[in-house]
Scaffold this motif. Structure first.
Motif, short mmCIF file in Angstrom:
data_model
loop_
_atom_site.label_atom_id
_atom_site.label_comp_id
_atom_site.label_asym_id
_atom_site.label_seq_id
_atom_site.Cartn_x
_atom_site.Cartn_y
_atom_site.Cartn_z
N LEU A 127 -92.75 33.31 100.79
CA LEU A 127 -93.63 33.06 99.65
C LEU A 127 -92.97 33.52 98.35
O LEU A 127 -93.01 32.83 97.33
N ALA A 128 -92.36 34.70 98.41
CA ALA A 128 -91.69 35.23 97.22
C ALA A 128 -90.54 34.33 96.80
O ALA A 128 -90.36 34.02 95.61
N ARG A 129 -89.76 33.87 97.77
CA ARG A 129 -88.62 33.03 97.45
C ARG A 129 -89.08 31.68 96.89
O ARG A 129 -88.50 31.14 95.94
N ALA A 130 -90.14 31.14 97.47
CA ALA A 130 -90.67 29.86 96.97
C ALA A 130 -91.15 30.00 95.54
O ALA A 130 -90.90 29.12 94.69
N SER A 175 -90.11 40.20 90.93
CA SER A 175 -90.28 38.75 90.79
C SER A 175 -91.45 38.43 89.86
O SER A 175 -91.36 37.55 88.99
N ALA A 176 -92.56 39.16 90.06
CA ALA A 176 -93.74 38.93 89.22
C ALA A 176 -93.42 39.22 87.75
O ALA A 176 -93.83 38.47 86.86
N ALA A 177 -92.68 40.30 87.51
CA ALA A 177 -92.30 40.64 86.13
C ALA A 177 -91.45 39.53 85.52
O ALA A 177 -91.63 39.15 84.35
N GLY A 178 -90.51 39.02 86.30
CA GLY A 178 -89.66 37.93 85.80
C GLY A 178 -90.46 36.68 85.47
O GLY A 178 -90.23 36.03 84.45
#
Length: 293
Positions: A127-130, A175-178
């Motif tokens: 999910l994170a990678r997607a 990832s969320a910050a990006g």
């Protein structure tokens, strides 16, 4: 029999070191690949190949390992090694993102999201990678929900080691910050990066992080602070990290991630730390940031 034991020990050791020392994981996994290939043990060879690809991604060398990752994926599918194939798809998505073709990365990881029986932690990583592969297409509620669902899966997975769970959740916050910074919500990006750094403070063994996770979170936080026009706070975040010895897994997000703006007159030739007025991060991978002096 001794070769079997040696390959198993190498793979086990490489797996345990994947967070703490991916450069050692790479050495051990390459040795395991050679031994497993010599005795024609395809299952062990593929598990070792997975660790080789994963270590390259942790060392920000995804582009150079992409073809090998694809070959390993094809072999895993042919051999019926389903979980190894799923994990290789997640790593291949990271390789594609590094190569600048995120939609290809999403295509690689999508079968993992559609499959039944995928372990919770692996689904969370998929999910994170997607979400990382699709973030450049624009802001959407689905991407934010994907990060939240991944964090929920990791929080509930009791099979994960304590520190591995925290490191995985911290990378989700990076990832969320990006994503938030790319979408222009700098305050939310800074909050996500701080949440990730707070998770690292709860590690039972601080050495579990090779510097990659803290470096990535710190760079996201500094970039967000710079975009919020708070260079002083950005310098305070950056200084402790830049004062530490750098290791290969963290170099992309620490010493090589910083620069002084062209024409700056306050650069010190003896200092590796940006002064307050020039705490200017280079653009983080896949994101934008302001340049000030």
């Amino acid at each position: 029999m001794q070769a079997d034991v040696e390959v198993g020990a190498l793979v086990t050791s490489a797996w345990r070191l994947r967070w703490q020392a991916p450069e050692l994981t790479l050495v051990l996994a390459e040795r395991a690949v050679a031994l497993a290939t010599a005795r024609r043990d395809e299952a062990d060879r593929l598990r070792a190949e997975l660790l080789v690809v994963s270590a390259h991604n942790r060392l920000e060398r995804g582009l150079r390992i992409a073809e090998r990752a694809l070959a390993a994926l094809r072999s895993a599918q042919a051999a019926g090694e389903q979980e190894t194939a799923w994990r290789l798809r997640v790593e291949l998505a990271q390789c594609a993102k590094s190569a600048g073709v995120p939609l290809t990365g999403f295509a690689a990881v999508r079968p993992v999201l559609d499959a039944a029986g995928v372990p919770a932690a692996l689904r969370a990583e998929a999910l994170a990678r997607a979400s990382e592969c699709l973030a450049r297409l624009g802001r959407s509620r689905e991407l934010t929900e994907a990060i939240s669902e991944a964090d929920r899966l990791l929080s509930l997975d009791q099979e994960l080691e304590h520190d591995s769970r925290l490191l995985s959740r911290a990378l989700l916050q990076a990832s969320a910050a990006g994503h938030q910074r790319r979408w222009g919500d700098f305050a939310t990006a800074a909050a996500a990066a701080r949440d990730g750094l707070a998770l690292l403070d709860d590690l039972r063994d601080p050495a579990s992080d090779s510097g990659y996770t803290r470096g990535r979170l710190s760079l996201e936080l500094v970039c967000a602070l710079m975009d919020l026009d708070e260079p002083g706070k950005a310098a305070e975040v950056a200084a402790p990290l830049l004062d530490q010895p750098v290791r290969a897994p963290a170099v992309s997000y620490t010493h090589s991630g910083w620069s002084w703006p062209p024409g700056c007159t306050c650069r010190s030739a003896r200092s590796t730390r940006p002064p307050t007025c020039c705490a200017t991060p280079r653009t983080a991978p896949g994101a934008t940031s302001s340049t000030r002096c």
